[in-house]
Design a protein around this motif. Structure first.
Motif, PDB file in Angstrom:
ATOM      1  N   VAL A   1     -89.301  33.718  98.535  1.00 24.56           N
ATOM      2  CA  VAL A   1     -90.323  33.959  97.522  1.00 24.56           C
ATOM      3  C   VAL A   1     -89.657  34.599  96.306  1.00 24.56           C
ATOM      4  CG1 VAL A   1     -92.486  35.126  96.969  1.00 24.56           C
ATOM      5  CG2 VAL A   1     -92.085  34.277  99.295  1.00 24.56           C
ATOM      6  N   ASP A   2     -89.894  34.059  95.130  1.00 21.54           N
ATOM      7  CA  ASP A   2     -89.304  34.566  93.894  1.00 21.54           C
ATOM      8  C   ASP A   2     -90.384  35.303  93.099  1.00 21.54           C
ATOM      9  OD1 ASP A   2     -88.194  34.975  91.369  1.00 21.54           O
ATOM     10  OD2 ASP A   2     -87.001  33.150  91.454  1.00 21.54           O
ATOM     11  N   ALA A   3     -90.285  36.636  93.067  1.00 26.40           N
ATOM     12  CA  ALA A   3     -91.298  37.432  92.379  1.00 26.40           C
ATOM     13  C   ALA A   3     -91.335  37.128  90.890  1.00 26.40           C
ATOM     14  CB  ALA A   3     -91.030  38.920  92.609  1.00 26.40           C
ATOM     15  N   GLY A   4     -90.171  36.849  90.299  1.00 23.66           N
ATOM     16  CA  GLY A   4     -90.135  36.540  88.879  1.00 23.66           C
ATOM     17  C   GLY A   4     -90.934  35.294  88.539  1.00 23.66           C
ATOM     18  N   ARG A   5     -90.873  34.290  89.398  1.00 26.55           N
ATOM     19  CA  ARG A   5     -91.629  33.061  89.144  1.00 26.55           C
ATOM     20  C   ARG A   5     -93.124  33.251  89.353  1.00 26.55           C
ATOM     21  NH1 ARG A   5     -87.918  28.123  91.667  1.00 26.55           N
ATOM     22  NH2 ARG A   5     -86.102  28.470  90.303  1.00 26.55           N
TER      23      ARG A   5
ATOM     24  N   PRO B   1     -84.357  38.160  94.368  1.00 21.74           N
ATOM     25  CA  PRO B   1     -85.540  37.630  93.677  1.00 21.74           C
ATOM     26  C   PRO B   1     -86.844  37.942  94.388  1.00 21.74           C
ATOM     27  CG  PRO B   1     -84.380  35.876  94.823  1.00 21.74           C
ATOM     28  CD  PRO B   1     -83.501  37.084  94.904  1.00 21.74           C
ATOM     29  N   GLU B   2     -86.766  38.302  95.662  1.00 20.59           N
ATOM     30  CA  GLU B   2     -87.983  38.542  96.431  1.00 20.59           C
ATOM     31  C   GLU B   2     -88.527  39.957  96.278  1.00 20.59           C
ATOM     32  OE1 GLU B   2     -84.577  39.901  98.960  1.00 20.59           O
ATOM     33  OE2 GLU B   2     -84.985  38.251  97.570  1.00 20.59           O
ATOM     34  N   THR B   3     -87.894  40.792  95.439  1.00 18.77           N
ATOM     35  CA  THR B   3     -88.312  42.175  95.308  1.00 18.77           C
ATOM     36  C   THR B   3     -89.210  42.396  94.092  1.00 18.77           C
ATOM     37  OG1 THR B   3     -86.275  42.699  94.086  1.00 18.77           O
ATOM     38  CG2 THR B   3     -86.260  43.058  96.478  1.00 18.77           C
ATOM     39  N   MET B   4     -90.009  43.471  94.154  1.00 19.01           N
ATOM     40  CA  MET B   4     -90.865  43.838  93.033  1.00 19.01           C
ATOM     41  C   MET B   4     -91.095  45.349  93.030  1.00 19.01           C
ATOM     42  SD  MET B   4     -94.760  42.815  94.185  1.00 19.01           S
ATOM     43  CE  MET B   4     -94.508  41.067  94.033  1.00 19.01           C
TER      44      MET B   4
ATOM     45  N   GLN C   1     -85.371  41.917  90.385  1.00 16.33           N
ATOM     46  CA  GLN C   1     -84.004  41.477  90.135  1.00 16.33           C
ATOM     47  C   GLN C   1     -83.294  42.241  89.016  1.00 16.33           C
ATOM     48  OE1 GLN C   1     -82.086  39.198  91.948  1.00 16.33           O
ATOM     49  NE2 GLN C   1     -80.523  40.104  90.634  1.00 16.33           N
ATOM     50  N   PRO C   2     -83.934  42.545  87.868  1.00 18.37           N
ATOM     51  CA  PRO C   2     -83.205  43.227  86.784  1.00 18.37           C
ATOM     52  C   PRO C   2     -82.694  44.624  87.136  1.00 18.37           C
ATOM     53  CG  PRO C   2     -85.205  42.190  85.932  1.00 18.37           C
ATOM     54  CD  PRO C   2     -85.279  42.126  87.424  1.00 18.37           C
ATOM     55  N   PHE C   3     -83.174  45.218  88.204  1.00 22.47           N
ATOM     56  CA  PHE C   3     -82.715  46.544  88.595  1.00 22.47           C
ATOM     57  C   PHE C   3     -81.394  46.488  89.382  1.00 22.47           C
ATOM     58  CE2 PHE C   3     -87.321  46.858  88.180  1.00 22.47           C
ATOM     59  CZ  PHE C   3     -87.471  47.998  87.414  1.00 22.47           C
TER      60      PHE C   3
END
Length: 382
Positions: free
Chosen positions: A324-328, A353-356, A344-346
């Motif tokens: 799962v891609d949180a950014g998308r 990508p799966e983090t938020m 991802q930017p952190f």
């Protein structure tokens, strides 16, 4: 230089119909407007009114420095006003430290993931930024020792208490180990502590800077932004006498001094005990909001997800199932009038990508429940 995706996202989410879990700031309705207005009234009244609109020393308002020192001493970090430099927010303090200590030959160690604006600051100096892995309790001392031995770092940057973005807190034993590793390898520790007073469970921990072995190689950063008012832009850095004069010279080159009248108002606000009362109010409100978000997460995130359970601060870090891609998902979330920050930017190097990151402090408990329902709808359709 890249722009901050968090700042860009805040612009997109700054609509009254969007429930935003993106920004790490307090609900404006919780700010002590009457108390801060009274502090400015005092700063602009009486014999000192003209002086408080004049140029002042780079080091900062003497009364404010003593009051901050007293506050830090009360939290277990023995401090005098002479060891403090008042800054325009703690972000400027970090910029001063980076400008003073780093160049293109330097190596900075950071826990991964870490505070995004710190990464921006370090990249601007041209320094090499090297991540150190952590777990649910923060940075791993064994990994830190291995990376330090290999890289020969100039400094380690940490948010050890209720970290941004993860909400994790480094336990006492690891704090001692980190200090000892820094002493052994001869690098600076930059301890960023904007959230430490926002504790809702558990017991307070001594700062890393309070350990005797850390005294001469630890820089401690603090701020009123999370506990007072972000717009006041009052921060500070506590530094050893060997480094403080250099930080002062760098600040002189940036802005000469932090706003004199803002410092005078902050000093009055502290002297009356108003900040203590405000912190107490924030703890009660934020605890309820954290609990509301934690309570909603099991029915919001899909099976296979995981998240932190912070004892304080402003953030919950979530990991969605692999693939799962949180950014998308973010554009779909904004279309449903809810916002979060993709994780991802952190990161410096890891692909996550799966983090938020979810912030619980800017919305009421009812708004949190509504926002999490919207987010659940987005995730079910993904």
């Amino acid at each position: 230089m890249a722009t901050s995706p968090v700042r860009d996202l805040l612009e997109l989410a700054d609509r009254p119909d969007v429930i935003s879990f993106a920004g790490g700031f307090p609900d404006p309705a919780l700010l002590d407007v009457p108390g801060i207005r009274a502090a400015f009234d005092t700063a602009l009244s009486g014999d000192d009114a003209g002086r408080n609109l004049q140029y002042s020393s780079t080091e900062g308002n003497a009364a404010l420095r003593e009051l901050v020192a007293e506050r830090l001493s009360g939290r277990g970090l023995a401090t005098t006003g002479r060891s403090l430099l008042i800054t325009t927010g703690s972000q400027q303090a970090l910029t001063l430290v980076a400008t003073t200590l780093l160049d293109t030959r330097a190596v900075v160690l950071v826990e991964e993931p870490t505070y995004l604006a710190a990464l921006q600051c370090f990249h601007l100096t041209g320094a090499k930024v090297v991540p150190v892995p952590g777990d649910e309790q923060g940075i791993l001392p064994d990994a830190l020792a291995a990376v330090a031995g290999r890289e020969g770092p100039t400094m380690l940057y940490l948010v050890p208490t209720f970290a941004n973005p993860t909400g994790r807190t480094l336990p006492a034993r690891r704090r001692r180990e980190v200090v000892e590793i820094a002493r052994r390898h001869g690098f600076w520790i930059v301890e960023d502590e904007p959230y430490a007073e926002l504790r809702y469970a558990g017991s307070d921990l001594d700062p890393l800077a309070a350990h005797p072995a850390a005294e001469q190689h630890t820089l401690y950063l603090g701020s009123f932004s999370k506990i007072g008012a972000p717009g006041l832009r009052i921060g500070w850095v506590r530094a050893p006498a060997s480094l403080l004069p250099s930080l002062v010279v760098v600040k002189q080159s940036l802005d000469l001094q932090t706003s004199t009248v803002d410092q005078a108002a902050a000093a009055h606000y502290l002297s009356t005990g108003a900040l203590d009362a405000q912190v107490t109010r924030l703890r009660v409100a934020f605890r309820d909001r954290r609990d509301a978000m934690l309570g909603a997460l099991p029915t919001t995130l899909p099976d296979g997800s995981a998240w932190t359970r912070p004892e304080g601060g402003m953030f919950i870090w979530a990991r969605l199932p692999e693939g799962v891609d949180a950014g998308r998902l973010l554009p779909d979330a904004l279309a449903e009038k809810v916002a979060f920050v993709p994780g991802q930017p952190f990161h410096v190097t890891a692909t996550a990508p799966e983090t938020m990151r979810l912030s619980f402090t800017a919305n009421t408990t009812d708004a949190i429940v509504t926002g999490m329902t919207r987010l659940a709808d987005v995730l079910r359709r993904s």
